[in-house]
Design an enzyme around this catalytic site. Structure first.
Site: not given
Length: 228
Positions: A80, A156, A143-145, A174, A76, A83
């Site tokens: 960093i 996602g 967060a989005i990646g 991030c 992605r 999760h």
């Protein structure tokens, strides 16, 4: 309206989740559905995107970090992030040819989905110039990646419901040093994560103009094997 499928899972190891994404990707690529939305949680894991920043964004010795959680380099975008349980990870495996072949618009719609979700709980969220994701003030809540291949998206978003935010203290999430992270729980909302998932599906449907039918992991595997 576009037709898609939603797969709701519990806590799934990161690499197993990646395999599920790849199965979904193949189904979308074959044109069997316009998109598959996968919702799950992961055990504690740090992932590093293609933007790297490995050394400068880990704030403790690597051995110490690995004692806390697994660590993977992934495909992605971004740097960093963390999760873990209490965080909804949503993997929209969508064929953008069914919408618009515009990655920036796709990211905008992901943000809009979460902004509208938070409105349901009376939380005013928004975007921050120069950064992706969804923010409440100066703290990121989502967060989005993503990655895109053949105009099909994978990877996602990671949305903090009641995540243990202490894990973020070991990294510059991030690659961002000047702002923090937050969660629904930190903002005073204690909601069952399964209920949040249901509302998230509704908002994905609204923002992306797609009707979802729920499937099980077994069904996805059967479909995948039948088409192999």
């Amino acid at each position: 309206m576009r037709k898609g499928e939603v797969l709701k899972l519990g806590i799934v190891p990161y690499m197993e989740g990646k395999e599920i994404q790849l199965k979904a990707f193949e189904r979308v690529k074959k044109g069997e559905t316009d998109g598959i939305l996968i919702l799950l949680q992961h055990p504690p894991v740090y992932t590093i995107g293609v933007s790297g920043g490995f050394d400068e964004n880990i704030l403790v010795p690597l051995a110490e970090l690995k004692k806390k959680a697994e660590l993977y380099k992934v495909e992605r975008g971004g740097k960093i992030t963390f999760h873990g349980p209490g965080q909804i990870v949503a993997y929209p495996i969508f064929n953008l040819a069914k919408w618009q072949k515009d990655v920036h618009l796709f990211v905008y719609k992901l943000e809009e989905t979460i902004i509208k979700l938070l409105e349901e709980y009376g939380i005013k969220a928004g975007r921050k110039p120069k950064y992706t994701g969804v923010w409440v003030g100066d703290e990121k809540i989502c967060a989005i990646g993503i990655a895109v291949r053949r105009w099909i998206t994978w990877h996602g978003i990671a949305f903090n419901v009641n995540t243990d935010l202490s894990y973020f203290g070991l990294i510059n999430a991030c690659g961002i040093t000047e702002f923090g992270v937050t969660s629904m729980q930190k903002l005073g909302i204690n909601e069952d994560i399964e209920k949040v998932k249901e509302k998230m599906v509704d908002k994905f449907s609204e923002v992306f103009g797609i009707h979802f039918s729920e499937i099980t992991l077994d069904r996805l595997a059967v479909i995948d094997n039948a088409k192999a």
